[in-house]
Design an enzyme around this catalytic site. Structure first.
Site, PDB file in Angstrom:
ATOM      1  N   LYS A   1       4.146 -15.094   1.505  1.00 17.45           N
ATOM      2  CA  LYS A   1       4.058 -15.768   0.198  1.00 17.45           C
ATOM      3  C   LYS A   1       5.487 -16.038  -0.251  1.00 17.45           C
ATOM      4  O   LYS A   1       5.935 -15.634  -1.333  1.00 17.45           O
ATOM      5  CB  LYS A   1       3.277 -14.865  -0.780  1.00 17.45           C
ATOM      6  CG  LYS A   1       2.912 -15.509  -2.098  1.00 17.45           C
ATOM      7  CD  LYS A   1       1.878 -16.604  -1.998  1.00 17.45           C
ATOM      8  CE  LYS A   1       1.622 -17.222  -3.368  1.00 17.45           C
ATOM      9  NZ  LYS A   1       0.860 -18.475  -3.302  1.00 17.45           N
TER      10      LYS A   1
ATOM     11  N   TYR B   1       0.824  -1.214   0.000  1.00 15.76           N
ATOM     12  CA  TYR B   1       0.000   0.000   0.000  1.00 15.76           C
ATOM     13  C   TYR B   1       0.858   1.264   0.000  1.00 15.76           C
ATOM     14  O   TYR B   1       0.342   2.357  -0.212  1.00 15.76           O
ATOM     15  CB  TYR B   1      -0.942   0.026   1.218  1.00 15.76           C
ATOM     16  CG  TYR B   1      -2.003  -1.050   1.213  1.00 15.76           C
ATOM     17  CD1 TYR B   1      -2.291  -1.773   0.069  1.00 15.76           C
ATOM     18  CD2 TYR B   1      -2.726  -1.339   2.363  1.00 15.76           C
ATOM     19  CE1 TYR B   1      -3.257  -2.771   0.069  1.00 15.76           C
ATOM     20  CE2 TYR B   1      -3.700  -2.327   2.376  1.00 15.76           C
ATOM     21  CZ  TYR B   1      -3.950  -3.043   1.222  1.00 15.76           C
ATOM     22  OH  TYR B   1      -4.910  -4.023   1.233  1.00 15.76           O
TER      23      TYR B   1
ATOM     24  N   ASP C   1      -2.159 -18.240   0.966  1.00 19.03           N
ATOM     25  CA  ASP C   1      -3.292 -18.981   0.393  1.00 19.03           C
ATOM     26  C   ASP C   1      -3.700 -20.132   1.316  1.00 19.03           C
ATOM     27  O   ASP C   1      -4.890 -20.409   1.522  1.00 19.03           O
ATOM     28  CB  ASP C   1      -2.992 -19.470  -1.042  1.00 19.03           C
ATOM     29  CG  ASP C   1      -1.527 -19.806  -1.272  1.00 19.03           C
ATOM     30  OD1 ASP C   1      -0.725 -19.669  -0.325  1.00 19.03           O
ATOM     31  OD2 ASP C   1      -1.171 -20.216  -2.384  1.00 19.03           O
TER      32      ASP C   1
ATOM     33  N   ASP D   1      -5.089  -7.271   5.815  1.00 16.69           N
ATOM     34  CA  ASP D   1      -6.327  -6.587   5.447  1.00 16.69           C
ATOM     35  C   ASP D   1      -7.354  -7.615   4.951  1.00 16.69           C
ATOM     36  O   ASP D   1      -8.518  -7.644   5.383  1.00 16.69           O
ATOM     37  CB  ASP D   1      -5.973  -5.583   4.332  1.00 16.69           C
ATOM     38  CG  ASP D   1      -7.043  -4.542   4.119  1.00 16.69           C
ATOM     39  OD1 ASP D   1      -8.011  -4.509   4.900  1.00 16.69           O
ATOM     40  OD2 ASP D   1      -6.917  -3.753   3.161  1.00 16.69           O
TER      41      ASP D   1
ATOM     42  N   ASP E   1     -10.866  -9.554   7.092  1.00 20.66           N
ATOM     43  CA  ASP E   1     -12.255  -9.483   6.630  1.00 20.66           C
ATOM     44  C   ASP E   1     -12.844 -10.896   6.558  1.00 20.66           C
ATOM     45  O   ASP E   1     -13.993 -11.128   6.922  1.00 20.66           O
ATOM     46  CB  ASP E   1     -12.346  -8.811   5.252  1.00 20.66           C
ATOM     47  CG  ASP E   1     -12.643  -7.317   5.375  1.00 20.66           C
ATOM     48  OD1 ASP E   1     -12.217  -6.723   6.385  1.00 20.66           O
ATOM     49  OD2 ASP E   1     -13.294  -6.753   4.472  1.00 20.66           O
TER      50      ASP E   1
END
Ligand code: NAD
Length: 382
Positions: free
Chosen positions: A189, A141, A221, A245, A249
């Protein structure tokens, strides 16, 4: 204790839920003999309308002086033009950067009375109690980026971390794990991304300083899948900005609703920013149906991490559980047979429960000092 708390209601349901958070703080002050001074400021869309800036100087200065900040949410269709030069989210990013708040703690706990609200089967969820420690001021970001000027053009964002940025957030996760069940799952990752391989090496190095904590490395994942398959396996999840983030959720649904998840932004000092993880929910704003519990639980985190009032924090969490157990539900967590209430009534019920329940004297003295430790230790590792 005396403390100054800046409230930044923001936009949409932010104003509704922050009012209920303040009620919980007032009830706590009354019950335990504290004195909280509230100082309200503008942030986000309402600040753009009033001052032309998403984070006005006056707001920032008030936050810099405060003992803690309680934030609602920012944004809404009125300010949603992605090409606009000034956007509501800039208020959040500016606040994090200016206050140096690089650690985002997002606890995901399933309150027993909500077992039937979550989309997963109760036997997979019973006992769910994890915390995501998300890096907040670095990563993709904030890395170099380019916007495409046409649909045939090229755009990119870059995920950048330095070893120091990884190290300081890792220390927070390990300290937290020491006070919980002693396990950190670092999510990356590393099979594809160089930045994740650095992340994994640094986290492994930090882990050596915490022999009482078990480190597990997991690809993002796999973590997304495992959160649905066996969420109770997790204790502390340590991860980068964007992965955190997305995963939180997903995890929020395990707890029943976005309206249940609190969060904290922490940095070097005790003063932090506390907010529900949900947004300004323009679809339900002004209807008194927004669930204020995420904000009220954020208030509990504020008491725990910025004011070192662990007993009072627990009193709020216990009050929430008691009101849910009595069957009171806002729309987002309703089940057959529940007593429907609006957001304001939910806030009143929880404030009343704080005043009426619990012991007046701190009962968990050892935990008060242990919780206070997170910050002190964090400082020394920064
Ligand atoms: P949202 O979180 O606002 O809403 C998503 C869904 O969850 C909606 O259906 C909403 O009604 C519901 N919901 C959210 N909070 C709830 C609550 N407390 N009680 C009951 N239901 C609740 O996300 P969105 O719709 O994608 O975004 C709306 C606006 O909020 C956008 O402008 C977005 O940029 C902004 N936003 C702000 C923040 C923040 O301030 N930290 C975070 C996320 C989104």
């Amino acid at each position: 204790m005396e403390a100054t708390i800046v409230t930044l209601p923001g936009d949409g349901i932010g104003t509704e839920v922050v009012s209920e958070g303040v009620k919980a703080l007032q009830a706590t002050a009354d019950k335990y003999g504290h004195s909280f001074t509230f100082d309200e400021g503008l942030i986000g869309g309402c600040a753009i309308d009033a001052t032309g800036a998403a984070l006005p100087d006056g707001t920032l200065q008030a936050c810099q002086r405060a003992d803690a900040v309680l934030l609602g949410a920012v944004g809404g269709p009125r300010w949603s033009d992605p090409a606009a030069k000034i956007r509501p989210e800039q208020g959040l990013l500016g606040l994090r950067q200016e206050l140096g708040l690089y650690a985002n703690l997002r606890p995901v706990r399933l309150y027993e009375p909500l077992l039937d609200v979550s989309p997963l089967r109760p036997e997979r969820l019973r006992g769910l109690d994890l915390v995501v420690v998300r890096e907040l001021t670095g990563g993709i970001y904030f890395g170099p980026r380019r916007e495409a000027t046409s649909n045939g053009g090229t755009a990119y964002d870059t995920m950048v971390y330095t070893g120091d940025e990884v190290r300081r957030i890792a220390h927070i996760a390990f300290r937290l794990a020491q006070q919980r069940r002693g396990k950190v799952t670092s999510v990356d990752k590393a099979n594809v991304l160089a930045v994740s391989r650095l992340w994994r090496r640094v986290v492994t190095e930090v882990a050596a300083e915490y022999p009482d904590v078990t480190l597990e490395n997991m690809l993002v994942d796999t973590a997304a899948m495992h959160l649905l398959r066996q969420p109770t396996d997790f204790d502390v999840i340590l991860t980068a900005n964007m992965f955190g983030d997305i995963l939180t959720d997903e995890a929020s649904m395990l707890a029943g609703s976005m309206g249940m998840l609190p969060s904290a932004w922490l940095g070097e000092n005790h003063a932090g920013v506390y907010e529900p993880i949900h947004g300004s929910a323009p679809d339900i704003a002004g209807k008194d149906i927004a669930n204020p519990i995420a904000t009220i639980l954020s208030v509990a985190m504020l008491l725990r991490y910025s004011l070192d009032l662990e007993h009072e924090a627990r009193a709020i969490e216990d009050a929430v559980e008691a009101v849910l157990a009595e069957g009171y539900r806002t729309l987002d967590i309703r089940v057959d047979g529940a007593t429907p209430v609006g957001g304001e009534e939910m806030g009143d019920l929880i404030a009343e429960a704080i005043r009426e329940r619990g012991s007046p004297e701190p009962a968990h003295v050892s935990e008060v000092s242990t919780r206070a430790h997170v910050h002190q230790e964090k400082k020394s590792h920064a």
